[in-house]
Design an enzyme around this catalytic site. Sequence first.
Site, PDB file in Angstrom:
ATOM      1  N   GLU A  59     -10.461  -1.718 -35.202  1.00 39.23           N
ATOM      2  CA  GLU A  59     -10.243  -1.937 -36.636  1.00 39.23           C
ATOM      3  C   GLU A  59      -9.813  -3.374 -36.933  1.00 39.23           C
ATOM      4  O   GLU A  59     -10.205  -3.967 -37.944  1.00 39.23           O
ATOM      5  CB  GLU A  59      -9.170  -0.955 -37.140  1.00 39.23           C
ATOM      6  CG  GLU A  59      -8.886  -1.010 -38.611  1.00 39.23           C
ATOM      7  CD  GLU A  59     -10.109  -0.685 -39.475  1.00 39.23           C
ATOM      8  OE1 GLU A  59     -10.534   0.473 -39.479  1.00 39.23           O
ATOM      9  OE2 GLU A  59     -10.615  -1.617 -40.142  1.00 39.23           O
ATOM     10  N   ILE A  68      -7.395  -5.368 -43.402  1.00 39.87           N
ATOM     11  CA  ILE A  68      -8.144  -4.495 -44.325  1.00 39.87           C
ATOM     12  C   ILE A  68      -8.805  -3.358 -43.548  1.00 39.87           C
ATOM     13  O   ILE A  68      -9.585  -3.619 -42.635  1.00 39.87           O
ATOM     14  CB  ILE A  68      -9.261  -5.274 -45.067  1.00 39.87           C
ATOM     15  CG1 ILE A  68      -8.699  -6.528 -45.724  1.00 39.87           C
ATOM     16  CG2 ILE A  68      -9.954  -4.379 -46.084  1.00 39.87           C
ATOM     17  CD1 ILE A  68      -9.765  -7.405 -46.373  1.00 39.87           C
ATOM     18  N   VAL A 101      -1.225 -12.364 -32.815  1.00 35.64           N
ATOM     19  CA  VAL A 101      -1.400 -10.942 -33.140  1.00 35.64           C
ATOM     20  C   VAL A 101      -0.573 -10.062 -32.184  1.00 35.64           C
ATOM     21  O   VAL A 101       0.094  -9.113 -32.621  1.00 35.64           O
ATOM     22  CB  VAL A 101      -2.895 -10.541 -33.094  1.00 35.64           C
ATOM     23  CG1 VAL A 101      -3.069  -9.077 -33.471  1.00 35.64           C
ATOM     24  CG2 VAL A 101      -3.722 -11.429 -34.026  1.00 35.64           C
ATOM     25  N   GLY A 134      -8.986  -8.572 -40.478  1.00 37.14           N
ATOM     26  CA  GLY A 134      -7.544  -8.431 -40.222  1.00 37.14           C
ATOM     27  C   GLY A 134      -6.948  -7.118 -40.671  1.00 37.14           C
ATOM     28  O   GLY A 134      -7.236  -6.062 -40.109  1.00 37.14           O
ATOM     29  N   VAL A 161     -12.340  -6.931 -37.588  1.00 35.73           N
ATOM     30  CA  VAL A 161     -13.007  -7.409 -38.808  1.00 35.73           C
ATOM     31  C   VAL A 161     -12.027  -7.364 -39.976  1.00 35.73           C
ATOM     32  O   VAL A 161     -11.464  -6.316 -40.285  1.00 35.73           O
ATOM     33  CB  VAL A 161     -14.246  -6.538 -39.152  1.00 35.73           C
ATOM     34  CG1 VAL A 161     -14.941  -7.089 -40.389  1.00 35.73           C
ATOM     35  CG2 VAL A 161     -15.214  -6.497 -37.988  1.00 35.73           C
ATOM     36  N   LYS A 182     -18.222 -11.106 -37.078  1.00 34.52           N
ATOM     37  CA  LYS A 182     -17.776  -9.983 -37.922  1.00 34.52           C
ATOM     38  C   LYS A 182     -18.960  -9.372 -38.667  1.00 34.52           C
ATOM     39  O   LYS A 182     -19.031  -8.152 -38.853  1.00 34.52           O
ATOM     40  CB  LYS A 182     -16.718 -10.474 -38.909  1.00 34.52           C
ATOM     41  CG  LYS A 182     -15.408 -10.839 -38.214  1.00 34.52           C
ATOM     42  CD  LYS A 182     -14.516 -11.617 -39.158  1.00 34.52           C
ATOM     43  CE  LYS A 182     -13.180 -11.920 -38.530  1.00 34.52           C
ATOM     44  NZ  LYS A 182     -12.423 -12.938 -39.291  1.00 34.52           N
ATOM     45  N   GLY A 214      -4.021 -13.464 -39.952  1.00 36.12           N
ATOM     46  CA  GLY A 214      -2.571 -13.582 -39.824  1.00 36.12           C
ATOM     47  C   GLY A 214      -2.027 -12.473 -38.938  1.00 36.12           C
ATOM     48  O   GLY A 214      -2.605 -11.386 -38.842  1.00 36.12           O
TER      49      GLY A 214
HETATM   50  P1  NAP Z   1      -3.569 -16.422 -29.574  1.00 32.75           P
HETATM   51  O1  NAP Z   1      -2.406 -16.653 -30.482  1.00 32.75           O
HETATM   52  O2  NAP Z   1      -4.280 -17.591 -29.017  1.00 32.75           O
HETATM   53  O3  NAP Z   1      -3.039 -15.486 -28.367  1.00 32.75           O
HETATM   54  C1  NAP Z   1      -3.794 -15.232 -27.231  1.00 32.75           C
HETATM   55  C2  NAP Z   1      -2.890 -14.592 -26.177  1.00 32.75           C
HETATM   56  O4  NAP Z   1      -3.689 -14.251 -25.038  1.00 32.75           O
HETATM   57  C3  NAP Z   1      -1.777 -15.497 -25.692  1.00 32.75           C
HETATM   58  O5  NAP Z   1      -0.612 -14.742 -25.457  1.00 32.75           O
HETATM   59  C4  NAP Z   1      -2.319 -16.059 -24.375  1.00 32.75           C
HETATM   60  O6  NAP Z   1      -1.290 -16.342 -23.418  1.00 32.75           O
HETATM   61  C5  NAP Z   1      -3.158 -14.874 -23.877  1.00 32.75           C
HETATM   62  N1  NAP Z   1      -4.294 -15.318 -23.074  1.00 32.75           N
HETATM   63  C6  NAP Z   1      -5.409 -15.948 -23.515  1.00 32.75           C
HETATM   64  N2  NAP Z   1      -6.251 -16.187 -22.490  1.00 32.75           N
HETATM   65  C7  NAP Z   1      -5.662 -15.699 -21.382  1.00 32.75           C
HETATM   66  C8  NAP Z   1      -6.019 -15.654 -20.005  1.00 32.75           C
HETATM   67  N3  NAP Z   1      -7.154 -16.164 -19.569  1.00 32.75           N
HETATM   68  N4  NAP Z   1      -5.165 -15.059 -19.142  1.00 32.75           N
HETATM   69  C9  NAP Z   1      -3.989 -14.536 -19.578  1.00 32.75           C
HETATM   70  N5  NAP Z   1      -3.591 -14.557 -20.882  1.00 32.75           N
HETATM   71  C10 NAP Z   1      -4.418 -15.129 -21.761  1.00 32.75           C
HETATM   72  O7  NAP Z   1      -4.657 -15.497 -30.304  1.00 32.75           O
HETATM   73  P2  NAP Z   1      -4.475 -14.544 -31.565  1.00 32.75           P
HETATM   74  O8  NAP Z   1      -4.580 -15.341 -32.824  1.00 32.75           O
HETATM   75  O9  NAP Z   1      -3.294 -13.671 -31.363  1.00 32.75           O
HETATM   76  O10 NAP Z   1      -5.828 -13.702 -31.481  1.00 32.75           O
HETATM   77  C11 NAP Z   1      -5.981 -12.681 -30.521  1.00 32.75           C
HETATM   78  C12 NAP Z   1      -7.258 -11.911 -30.827  1.00 32.75           C
HETATM   79  O11 NAP Z   1      -7.162 -11.352 -32.133  1.00 32.75           O
HETATM   80  C13 NAP Z   1      -8.526 -12.773 -30.844  1.00 32.75           C
HETATM   81  O12 NAP Z   1      -9.609 -12.015 -30.390  1.00 32.75           O
HETATM   82  C14 NAP Z   1      -8.692 -13.089 -32.314  1.00 32.75           C
HETATM   83  O13 NAP Z   1     -10.037 -13.378 -32.653  1.00 32.75           O
HETATM   84  C15 NAP Z   1      -8.252 -11.793 -32.927  1.00 32.75           C
HETATM   85  N6  NAP Z   1      -7.785 -11.859 -34.297  1.00 32.75           N
HETATM   86  C16 NAP Z   1      -6.901 -12.813 -34.663  1.00 32.75           C
HETATM   87  C17 NAP Z   1      -6.430 -12.841 -35.973  1.00 32.75           C
HETATM   88  C18 NAP Z   1      -5.472 -13.881 -36.459  1.00 32.75           C
HETATM   89  O14 NAP Z   1      -5.267 -13.965 -37.674  1.00 32.75           O
HETATM   90  N7  NAP Z   1      -4.856 -14.679 -35.577  1.00 32.75           N
HETATM   91  C19 NAP Z   1      -6.864 -11.863 -36.886  1.00 32.75           C
HETATM   92  C20 NAP Z   1      -7.783 -10.882 -36.453  1.00 32.75           C
HETATM   93  C21 NAP Z   1      -8.226 -10.888 -35.149  1.00 32.75           C
HETATM   94  P3  NAP Z   1      -0.165 -17.475 -23.716  1.00 32.75           P
HETATM   95  O15 NAP Z   1       0.666 -16.919 -24.819  1.00 32.75           O
HETATM   96  O16 NAP Z   1       0.577 -17.641 -22.451  1.00 32.75           O
HETATM   97  O17 NAP Z   1      -0.926 -18.689 -24.136  1.00 32.75           O
HETATM   98  N1  HSE Z   2      -9.711 -16.772 -37.512  1.00 32.50           N
HETATM   99  C1  HSE Z   2      -9.930 -15.554 -38.202  1.00 32.50           C
HETATM  100  C2  HSE Z   2      -9.990 -15.824 -39.685  1.00 32.50           C
HETATM  101  C3  HSE Z   2      -8.823 -14.590 -37.894  1.00 32.50           C
HETATM  102  O1  HSE Z   2      -9.624 -16.925 -40.107  1.00 32.50           O
HETATM  103  O2  HSE Z   2     -10.426 -14.951 -40.434  1.00 32.50           O
HETATM  104  C4  HSE Z   2      -9.062 -13.210 -38.450  1.00 32.50           C
HETATM  105  O3  HSE Z   2     -10.115 -12.581 -37.798  1.00 32.50           O
END
Ligand code: NAP
Ligand code: HSE
Length: 430
Positions: A130, A137, A15, A135, A133, A206, A303
Site C-alpha cells: 500500500e 493515501i 519511512v 504515500g 504508491v 507508481k 513523507g
Molecule cells: P531512506 O531514508 O534512504 O532509508 C533507507 C534505509 O535503508 C536506511 O535506514 C538505510 O540504512 C537502509 N539501507 C539502504 N540500503 C541498504 C543496504 N544496501 N544495506 C543495508 N541497509 C540499507 O529511504 P526512505 O525515504 O525511508 O524510503 C524507503 C522506501 O520507501 C523506498 O523504497 C522509497 O521509495 C519508499 N517511499 C518513501 C517515501 C518517502 O516519502 N520518503 C514515501 C513512500 C515510499 P542507513 O540508515 O544506515 O543509511
Molecule cells: N519521492 C517520493 C515522492 C516519495 O516524492 O513522491 C513517495 O513515494
Amino acid sequence: VAVEVVVGFLGCGVVGSAALRLLRDHRADIERRSGCRFEVSRILVRDAHRSRDVPVSPELFTTESRDVLAGQDVAVVVELMGGIEPARTLVLEAFRAGKHVVTANKELLANHGRELFEEAEANGVNLSFEAAVAGGIPLIHPLTRALAGERLTRVLGIVNGTTNYVLSRMTDDGMSFGEALAEAERLGFAERDPSDDIEGFDAAAKCAILATVAFDTPVVAGDVYREGISRVSAEDVEFADRLGYVVKLLAVAELEEGDLAVRVHPAMIPRHHPLASVRDSYNAVFVEGPKVGQLMFYGRGAGGDPTATAVVGDLVEVGRSLKDGRTGVMLASRFSEERRIRAMEAMESQYYLLLDVIDRPGVLAQIAGAFGQNKVSIKSVWQEGFGDDALLVMITHRANEGALQQTARDLRALEPVLEVRSVMRVEGAE
Ligand code: NAP
Ligand code: HSE
C-alpha cells in the site's frame, strides 16, 4: 488475547523510523484492531552505529541481513530500504523462508513485480505494498478490494510529492527550481537520488503499479512513457499562470480500445481543474469506471509519517490474517490480462508551444502553415515583444501527438523560428 507477531525490518530511514515510532505511539490501538502485538526483532541498516531518533534498543540494528531473515520467529519482513538490489534478493529470500513481506518500494515492484508475486504465491505468503504508491493515501486496497467488481477505464493523477512540491513553490512563491528541490529533500519527500523524482522515474514506477492493479495487466516501469520536470522553466510556469493554467506532473493509465496507454509527463491544467489545487507534497488520483463513475483520492503522498500509516496498515492486515490462520495472498494470476501498450504517438492532447521568433510580415502565416500541413489546429496565439526579440505563445486544439511532434520539427526548420523553447501538453481543458 493478543498474538505476538515478530517483525524484521530491512531499512530504518525516513519511512522505517516513522513506522517504528507509529508502532510505539499507537501500540494499544494497533493491538486492539489487529489482535496482535507486533515485536520488532532486528533492523538491517548500512550503518548500525549511527544514532537514530527511533524508539528501539540500539542492539536491534545490524548490518547482516541474515540476522533479520534467519530468525525462525520472524513472521513478517518490512522492506523499507529502497532500490532494486539488495532489496529484491532479500525479499525473495524472505518469501522462501515463509515470511510475509510489506514494502514501500515502488522501484522494485515496478521492475520485478511479476517475479515477486509468483514467488510469494509459490510460498503461500503475502506481498503487501500500500505504501508504494502515493504515500499515506489508501489506493492499492480500494483498487484491489473495494473496486474488484468494477471494470476501471482510467487512473489519472499526481503521484510524486517532490515534483509537486517543487512546481507549487515555483508557482506560488516564485522559488527557483534548485531552492524548492533542496527544501523537498530536507523535508524527507525526495528519493535518495532526487533525479528519480525530477526525471519522472518515481512517478513512472507508481504509474506502472497502478496500471497493473487497476487493469490486471503486468505493466513494468519501462512500458510507461516518461518525461520529468527538469525542462519545465520558470518562464513556462509564468506563462501558464498568465493563461489561467498551472503546471503539474501527471501520471495517466487508461484503456483505449482495449489497449493500455501509460504515461507520465508535465502538463498544463486549467486553474479551475480539481488537480490544480493539489499543492506541495500532496498527491491526488482520479479513478474512473462505468459503474462507479469518478472517484478522487487525495492526501499526503510523501513523507515519513503518512507513508508509515500505510506500512502499519498492511502490517495490521497481515497480522489479522495470521491470527485467523489464513493468508490473504494477492495471486500472481490476477495480473494475467494481455494488453498492448499504446504508442505515445497515437495519443491526443492539446498543446502549448513557446517559440522565439523574428517579428516581421508573413512570419505568422509561415508558422501557421507548419501547423496546417500537419493537421494541427491552432486555438489561440499571443505575441510578446517585437523585432528580433519576439515570443509566440500558442495553444492548439486537441491534436495527435505524432502530428504535433512533426509540427515542432517543421517549426525548428523555419528560418524565422529562432528556437522552439517549450512544448507541453495541456490536459483537462477541451
Ligand atoms: P531512506 O531514508 O534512504 O532509508 C533507507 C534505509 O535503508 C536506511 O535506514 C538505510 O540504512 C537502509 N539501507 C539502504 N540500503 C541498504 C543496504 N544496501 N544495506 C543495508 N541497509 C540499507 O529511504 P526512505 O525515504 O525511508 O524510503 C524507503 C522506501 O520507501 C523506498 O523504497 C522509497 O521509495 C519508499 N517511499 C518513501 C517515501 C518517502 O516519502 N520518503 C514515501 C513512500 C515510499 P542507513 O540508515 O544506515 O543509511
Ligand atoms: N519521492 C517520493 C515522492 C516519495 O516524492 O513522491 C513517495 O513515494
